[in-house]
Design a protein around this motif. Structure first.
Motif, PDB file in Angstrom:
ATOM      1  N   GLN A  48       0.944  -1.143   0.184  1.00 36.50           N
ATOM      2  CA  GLN A  48       0.043   0.149   0.088  1.00 36.50           C
ATOM      3  C   GLN A  48       0.769   1.283  -0.033  1.00 36.50           C
ATOM      4  O   GLN A  48       0.403   2.261  -0.788  1.00 36.50           O
ATOM      5  CB  GLN A  48      -0.840   0.109   1.137  1.00 36.50           C
ATOM      6  N   ALA A  49       1.940   1.086   0.788  1.00 41.62           N
ATOM      7  CA  ALA A  49       2.762   2.263   0.909  1.00 41.62           C
ATOM      8  C   ALA A  49       3.422   2.752  -0.280  1.00 41.62           C
ATOM      9  O   ALA A  49       3.642   3.744  -1.002  1.00 41.62           O
ATOM     10  CB  ALA A  49       3.841   2.223   2.021  1.00 41.62           C
ATOM     11  N   LEU A  50       3.898   1.541  -1.091  1.00 40.07           N
ATOM     12  CA  LEU A  50       4.561   1.663  -2.503  1.00 40.07           C
ATOM     13  C   LEU A  50       3.635   2.176  -3.366  1.00 40.07           C
ATOM     14  O   LEU A  50       3.896   2.758  -4.561  1.00 40.07           O
ATOM     15  CB  LEU A  50       5.375   0.332  -2.776  1.00 40.07           C
ATOM     16  N   GLY A  51       2.423   1.806  -3.297  1.00 41.43           N
ATOM     17  CA  GLY A  51       1.274   2.090  -4.045  1.00 41.43           C
ATOM     18  C   GLY A  51       1.310   3.776  -4.278  1.00 41.43           C
ATOM     19  O   GLY A  51       0.740   4.287  -5.186  1.00 41.43           O
ATOM     20  N   ARG A  52       1.133   4.232  -2.876  1.00 43.62           N
ATOM     21  CA  ARG A  52       1.159   5.667  -2.863  1.00 43.62           C
ATOM     22  C   ARG A  52       2.155   6.259  -3.521  1.00 43.62           C
ATOM     23  O   ARG A  52       2.101   7.408  -4.053  1.00 43.62           O
ATOM     24  CB  ARG A  52       0.933   6.149  -1.401  1.00 43.62           C
ATOM     25  N   ILE A  53       3.560   5.844  -3.264  1.00 45.08           N
ATOM     26  CA  ILE A  53       4.626   6.493  -4.269  1.00 45.08           C
ATOM     27  C   ILE A  53       4.291   6.291  -5.521  1.00 45.08           C
ATOM     28  O   ILE A  53       4.488   7.467  -6.214  1.00 45.08           O
ATOM     29  CB  ILE A  53       5.878   5.695  -3.649  1.00 45.08           C
ATOM     30  N   ARG A  54       3.831   5.251  -6.056  1.00 45.06           N
ATOM     31  CA  ARG A  54       3.777   4.998  -7.401  1.00 45.06           C
ATOM     32  C   ARG A  54       2.571   6.207  -8.063  1.00 45.06           C
ATOM     33  O   ARG A  54       2.806   6.647  -9.018  1.00 45.06           O
ATOM     34  CB  ARG A  54       3.202   3.693  -7.798  1.00 45.06           C
ATOM     35  N   GLN A  55       1.633   6.388  -7.400  1.00 48.57           N
ATOM     36  CA  GLN A  55       0.604   7.286  -7.643  1.00 48.57           C
ATOM     37  C   GLN A  55       1.301   8.767  -7.724  1.00 48.57           C
ATOM     38  O   GLN A  55       0.754   9.434  -8.737  1.00 48.57           O
ATOM     39  CB  GLN A  55      -0.621   7.069  -6.760  1.00 48.57           C
ATOM     40  N   ALA A  56       1.820   9.169  -6.653  1.00 50.56           N
ATOM     41  CA  ALA A  56       2.391  10.252  -6.551  1.00 50.56           C
ATOM     42  C   ALA A  56       3.570  10.443  -7.794  1.00 50.56           C
ATOM     43  O   ALA A  56       3.639  11.643  -8.381  1.00 50.56           O
ATOM     44  CB  ALA A  56       3.379  10.670  -5.324  1.00 50.56           C
ATOM     45  N   ALA A  57       4.270   9.536  -8.151  1.00 52.12           N
ATOM     46  CA  ALA A  57       5.203   9.595  -9.178  1.00 52.12           C
ATOM     47  C   ALA A  57       4.614   9.787 -10.311  1.00 52.12           C
ATOM     48  O   ALA A  57       5.007  10.609 -11.527  1.00 52.12           O
ATOM     49  CB  ALA A  57       6.279   8.600  -9.265  1.00 52.12           C
ATOM     50  N   ARG A  58       3.563   9.164 -10.698  1.00 50.49           N
ATOM     51  CA  ARG A  58       2.537   9.078 -11.859  1.00 50.49           C
ATOM     52  C   ARG A  58       1.848  10.511 -12.226  1.00 50.49           C
ATOM     53  O   ARG A  58       1.967  10.966 -13.422  1.00 50.49           O
ATOM     54  CB  ARG A  58       1.578   8.028 -12.023  1.00 50.49           C
ATOM     55  N   GLN A  59       1.594  11.133 -11.250  1.00 49.45           N
ATOM     56  CA  GLN A  59       0.932  12.370 -11.107  1.00 49.45           C
ATOM     57  C   GLN A  59       1.717  13.396 -11.239  1.00 49.45           C
ATOM     58  O   GLN A  59       1.449  14.667 -11.964  1.00 49.45           O
ATOM     59  CB  GLN A  59      -0.171  12.622 -10.017  1.00 49.45           C
ATOM     60  N   ARG A  60       2.750  13.381 -10.722  1.00 42.54           N
ATOM     61  CA  ARG A  60       3.888  14.620 -10.703  1.00 42.54           C
ATOM     62  C   ARG A  60       5.181  14.129 -11.014  1.00 42.54           C
ATOM     63  O   ARG A  60       6.133  13.491 -10.416  1.00 42.54           O
ATOM     64  CB  ARG A  60       4.079  15.129  -9.102  1.00 42.54           C
ATOM     65  N   LYS A  61       5.498  14.238 -12.568  1.00 42.50           N
ATOM     66  CA  LYS A  61       6.611  13.916 -13.020  1.00 42.50           C
ATOM     67  C   LYS A  61       7.909  14.352 -12.508  1.00 42.50           C
ATOM     68  O   LYS A  61       9.090  13.911 -12.973  1.00 42.50           O
ATOM     69  CB  LYS A  61       6.541  13.790 -14.575  1.00 42.50           C
ATOM     70  N   GLU A  62       7.885  15.881 -12.220  1.00 43.22           N
ATOM     71  CA  GLU A  62       9.130  16.373 -11.627  1.00 43.22           C
ATOM     72  C   GLU A  62       9.237  16.456 -10.374  1.00 43.22           C
ATOM     73  O   GLU A  62      10.176  17.089  -9.682  1.00 43.22           O
ATOM     74  CB  GLU A  62       9.128  17.770 -12.344  1.00 43.22           C
TER      75      GLU A  62
END
Length: 268
Positions: free
Chosen positions: A55-69
């Motif tokens: 779940q924690a890594l999923g939140r990281i993935r979502q943030a990385a997907r939404q904010r590319k920089e």
């Protein structure tokens, strides 16, 4: 994930729209491989208690997907005992020991206390990477390929850290990229190539290789590249520890400011 709210402490970063045209073009040639599932959905099989870390890594993935920089300024806390345990069970039981001579079975005998102690050392900055043991395997052209076999605890921490970094960088890779990615391999790439050749007009195929890439990569540039997305200095320090740990060969430890230990988890 990131410090404070959903906005980074360092900057307010505008969300970039996904390059839909680029991604759709990339995915056209790999439908058969893609059907096996996204890398983030792969099951770790025998790794227990994987849900909280997932779940924690999923939140990281979502943030990385939404904010590319976005630069992620707080990541090390995700390298917790749960993720270290998962990393341990991903290591082959018959894997060759590193310079410490410690085997999977040796470590598993006192796994709970060993992981607790390892976690404490990593988070208080007392963890020290050990030199990797040098071994050679034959190449098809008759030459020898040097590999670096890391110590068991280094393998564990590297695997756990790689899981965190993959959650960020996997969102940037295109569909036709297969090298060293979780859930993908050479057979998936060949499968996609067959689909591409069979569905498109192909006039030529280019086969290229970077000579001695792992041996000659600039550690300085590698760190600078990581720092574009990784703002947690503790993660960067871990990477530096692995790069500078050196290699043990014939009782002598040598270190270099060039290259990475080919064969280690973190090298790719």
């Amino acid at each position: 994930m990131m410090n404070g709210s959903r906005k980074s402490d360092e900057a307010v970063v505008a969300m970039k729209p996904a390059n839909a045209a680029e991604r759709s073009a990339a995915e056209l040639v790999e439908r058969r491989a893609e059907a096996k599932g996204n890398a983030s959905q792969q099951s770790t099989g025998r790794t227990p208690s994987r849900e909280p870390a997932s779940q924690a890594l999923g939140r990281i993935r979502q943030a990385a997907r939404q904010r590319k920089e976005e630069r992620f300024t707080a990541l090390l806390h995700h390298v917790n005992v749960d993720l270290l345990r998962q990393a341990f069970f991903e290591i082959r039981k018959d894997a060759a020991p590193g310079g410490d001579g410690l085997t999977w079975q040796d470590y598993e005998a006192e796994l709970k206390s060993n992981l607790a102690a390892l976690h404490a050392r990593v988070h208080r900055g007392a963890y020290r990477a050990q030199p990797s043991r040098r071994v050679y395997i034959p190449k098809p052209d008759g030459r020898q390929r040097p590999l670096a076999v890391a110590a068991l605890e280094d393998k564990i921490v590297q695997r756990a850290t790689a899981r965190v970094l993959n959650a960020i960088y996997e969102e940037d890779f295109l569909g036709f990229s297969y090298g060293f990615r979780p859930g993908r391999g050479a057979h998936d790439a060949l499968d996609a190539l067959v689909v591409g050749i069979g569905t498109k007009k192909v006039n030529w195929i280019l086969d290229a290789d970077i000579r001695s890439f792992f041996d000659t990569i600039s550690q300085e540039w590698l760190a600078r590249f990581l720092e574009r997305r990784i703002g947690d200095r503790r993660i960067i320090r871990l990477v530096h520890k692995w790069l500078r740990a050196g290699v043990l060969e014939d009782g002598v430890v040598t270190a270099s400011d060039m290259g990475t230990g080919q064969g280690s988890v973190m090298a790719p």
